[in-house]
Design a protein around this motif. Structure first.
Motif, PDB file in Angstrom:
ATOM      1  N   LYS A  64       0.826  -1.209   0.000  1.00 22.68           N
ATOM      2  CA  LYS A  64       0.000   0.000   0.000  1.00 22.68           C
ATOM      3  C   LYS A  64       0.864   1.264   0.000  1.00 22.68           C
ATOM      4  O   LYS A  64       1.262   1.758   1.064  1.00 22.68           O
ATOM      5  N   PRO A  65       1.160   1.794  -1.196  1.00 19.38           N
ATOM      6  CA  PRO A  65       1.888   3.066  -1.253  1.00 19.38           C
ATOM      7  C   PRO A  65       1.088   4.168  -0.574  1.00 19.38           C
ATOM      8  O   PRO A  65      -0.146   4.193  -0.642  1.00 19.38           O
ATOM      9  N   SER A  66       1.782   5.074   0.087  1.00 20.26           N
ATOM     10  CA  SER A  66       1.124   6.143   0.850  1.00 20.26           C
ATOM     11  C   SER A  66       0.739   7.337  -0.011  1.00 20.26           C
ATOM     12  O   SER A  66      -0.004   8.199   0.447  1.00 20.26           O
ATOM     13  N   GLY A  67       1.265   7.415  -1.221  1.00 20.80           N
ATOM     14  CA  GLY A  67       1.046   8.594  -2.055  1.00 20.80           C
ATOM     15  C   GLY A  67       2.198   9.585  -1.951  1.00 20.80           C
ATOM     16  O   GLY A  67       2.208  10.613  -2.616  1.00 20.80           O
ATOM     17  N   ILE A  68       3.156   9.281  -1.110  1.00 18.55           N
ATOM     18  CA  ILE A  68       4.347  10.113  -0.948  1.00 18.55           C
ATOM     19  C   ILE A  68       5.505   9.428  -1.665  1.00 18.55           C
ATOM     20  O   ILE A  68       5.700   8.221  -1.527  1.00 18.55           O
TER      21      ILE A  68
ATOM     22  N   VAL B   8       0.545   2.114  13.472  1.00 18.66           N
ATOM     23  CA  VAL B   8       1.329   2.415  14.673  1.00 18.66           C
ATOM     24  C   VAL B   8       2.509   3.314  14.291  1.00 18.66           C
ATOM     25  O   VAL B   8       3.262   3.010  13.361  1.00 18.66           O
ATOM     26  N   HIS B   9       2.651   4.426  14.967  1.00 19.87           N
ATOM     27  CA  HIS B   9       3.714   5.408  14.723  1.00 19.87           C
ATOM     28  C   HIS B   9       3.819   5.809  13.249  1.00 19.87           C
ATOM     29  O   HIS B   9       4.874   5.692  12.631  1.00 19.87           O
ATOM     30  N   PRO B  10       2.733   6.330  12.663  1.00 26.62           N
ATOM     31  CA  PRO B  10       2.774   6.713  11.250  1.00 26.62           C
ATOM     32  C   PRO B  10       3.707   7.888  10.952  1.00 26.62           C
ATOM     33  O   PRO B  10       3.960   8.198   9.797  1.00 26.62           O
ATOM     34  N   ASP B  11       4.253   8.498  12.005  1.00 32.21           N
ATOM     35  CA  ASP B  11       5.199   9.600  11.834  1.00 32.21           C
ATOM     36  C   ASP B  11       6.648   9.107  11.816  1.00 32.21           C
ATOM     37  O   ASP B  11       7.572   9.907  11.638  1.00 32.21           O
ATOM     38  N   ARG B  12       6.867   7.807  11.981  1.00 30.97           N
ATOM     39  CA  ARG B  12       8.224   7.252  12.007  1.00 30.97           C
ATOM     40  C   ARG B  12       8.490   6.439  10.753  1.00 30.97           C
ATOM     41  O   ARG B  12       7.615   5.763  10.228  1.00 30.97           O
ATOM     42  N   GLY B  13       9.736   6.491  10.305  1.00 29.79           N
ATOM     43  CA  GLY B  13      10.133   5.768   9.114  1.00 29.79           C
ATOM     44  C   GLY B  13      10.758   4.413   9.436  1.00 29.79           C
ATOM     45  O   GLY B  13      11.440   4.250  10.452  1.00 29.79           O
ATOM     46  N   PHE B  14      10.495   3.464   8.541  1.00 28.99           N
ATOM     47  CA  PHE B  14      11.025   2.106   8.661  1.00 28.99           C
ATOM     48  C   PHE B  14      11.534   1.689   7.288  1.00 28.99           C
ATOM     49  O   PHE B  14      10.840   1.885   6.293  1.00 28.99           O
ATOM     50  N   VAL B  15      12.733   1.132   7.247  1.00 32.63           N
ATOM     51  CA  VAL B  15      13.318   0.698   5.983  1.00 32.63           C
ATOM     52  C   VAL B  15      13.536  -0.808   6.060  1.00 32.63           C
ATOM     53  O   VAL B  15      14.327  -1.286   6.878  1.00 32.63           O
ATOM     54  N   LEU B  16      12.826  -1.550   5.216  1.00 29.75           N
ATOM     55  CA  LEU B  16      13.016  -2.995   5.085  1.00 29.75           C
ATOM     56  C   LEU B  16      13.963  -3.175   3.913  1.00 29.75           C
ATOM     57  O   LEU B  16      13.677  -2.680   2.813  1.00 29.75           O
ATOM     58  N   HIS B  17      15.079  -3.857   4.135  1.00 30.46           N
ATOM     59  CA  HIS B  17      16.104  -3.874   3.091  1.00 30.46           C
ATOM     60  C   HIS B  17      16.976  -5.121   3.140  1.00 30.46           C
ATOM     61  O   HIS B  17      17.068  -5.811   4.153  1.00 30.46           O
ATOM     62  N   GLN B  18      17.594  -5.355   1.986  1.00 28.74           N
ATOM     63  CA  GLN B  18      18.660  -6.356   1.878  1.00 28.74           C
ATOM     64  C   GLN B  18      19.687  -5.840   0.897  1.00 28.74           C
ATOM     65  O   GLN B  18      19.319  -5.132  -0.043  1.00 28.74           O
TER      66      GLN B  18
ATOM     67  N   SER C 237       8.769   2.714   4.623  1.00 26.85           N
ATOM     68  CA  SER C 237       7.385   2.882   5.045  1.00 26.85           C
ATOM     69  C   SER C 237       7.306   3.874   6.193  1.00 26.85           C
ATOM     70  O   SER C 237       8.272   4.092   6.924  1.00 26.85           O
ATOM     71  N   LEU C 238       6.131   4.457   6.309  1.00 25.67           N
ATOM     72  CA  LEU C 238       5.799   5.260   7.476  1.00 25.67           C
ATOM     73  C   LEU C 238       4.810   4.452   8.288  1.00 25.67           C
ATOM     74  O   LEU C 238       3.796   3.987   7.771  1.00 25.67           O
TER      75      LEU C 238
END
Length: 186
Positions: A44-48, A77-87, A126-127
Motif C-alpha cells: 500500500k503506497p502512501s502517495g508520498i 502504529v507510529h505513522p510519523d516514524r520511518g522504517f526501511v526494510l532492506h537487503q 514505510s511510514l
C-alpha cells in the motif's frame, strides 16, 4: 511444545477483514514472539514519493530513480516514524535482523546512505508499522482474519505494489476470487 513464530512470513488479509486499514493487505512479519508481533504492510503506497520524504527530513537525494520510489503505509502504529526494510542487511545504527540477509532499520543513517548512493540494493521505505499485542495476532488468525505463508523477498522487492497481494495468495496456490468473506463451521 515448539513455539510458533511468524517472523519472515506474510499475512494475507482475508476478504472478511473487519479493519479497513488492513483490507487487501499483504503484511510482512518482521518480529513475532512473546511480546507480540510487528510487521509492515508491503502493498500500500502512501502517495508520498521518496524525494518528498527526504525533503521533509532535510536529507539530499540525488538518485532520480530512487526519488520516484513510493513510501509505503506500513501500518497505523507510529505513522510519523520511518522504517526501511532492506537487503543486504548491512551495518546500521538501529536494525532488527529478520533473516541473515534482510533487516528492518529505523535509524536515519540508512536514509543518509541512500541519499549518498551507498544504501542497500533492495528496499522499501514505510511510514508506520503494524503491531499486535501478545496473543492478539494468533487470535486474529484463529478467527480467519489472516492467512499465513512463508514470505518471498522477490514479491517484496521485485513486483509492483498492486501485484503483491495476489502474488502472496499464489504462494498458497489460490486466487483471491476463490475466497469468501463469509465464515462457517463444518
Amino acid at each position: 511444545m515448539e513455539t510458533l513464530t511468524l517472523s519472515n512470513q506474510f499475512l494475507i488479509a482475508m476478504p472478511g477483514m473487519a479493519d479497513p486499514l488492513f483490507a487487501k493487505s499483504l503484511v510482512y512479519i518482521c518480529e513475532h514472539g512473546e511480546h507480540g508481533a510487528m510487521g509492515l504492510i508491503v502493498n500500500k503506497p502512501s502517495g508520498i514519493a521518496l524525494a518528498q520524504l527526504f525533503e521533509q527530513i532535510d536529507l539530499p537525494l540525488n538518485d532520480h530513480e530512487l526519488a520516484a520510489l513510493p513510501v509505503y503505509f506500513g501500518g497505523p502504529v507510529h505513522p510519523d516514524r520511518g522504517f526501511v526494510l532492506h537487503q543486504p542487511a548491512g551495518n546500521w545504527q538501529s536494525s532488527l535482523m529478520v533473516t541473515d540477509e534482510l533487516a528492518l532499520t529505523t535509524s536515519k543513517d540508512v536514509l543518509a546512505a541512500l541519499g549518498e548512493g551507498r544504501g542497500p540494493n533492495e528496499l522499501i521505505v514505510s511510514l508506520g508499522y503494524s503491531g499486535w499485542e501478545p496473543g492478539q495476532l494468533e487470535q486474529e488468525i484463529a478467527q480467519n482474519a489472516w492467512l499465513t505463508v512463508p514470505a518471498s523477498t522477490d514479491i517484496i522487492f521485485s513486483l509492483p505494489p498492486e501485484e503483491r497481494f495476489e502474488a502472496g495468495m499464489a504462494l498458497l496456490g489460490i486466487h483471491s476470487t476463490l475466497l469468501s468473506g463469509d465464515v462457517g463451521h463444518a
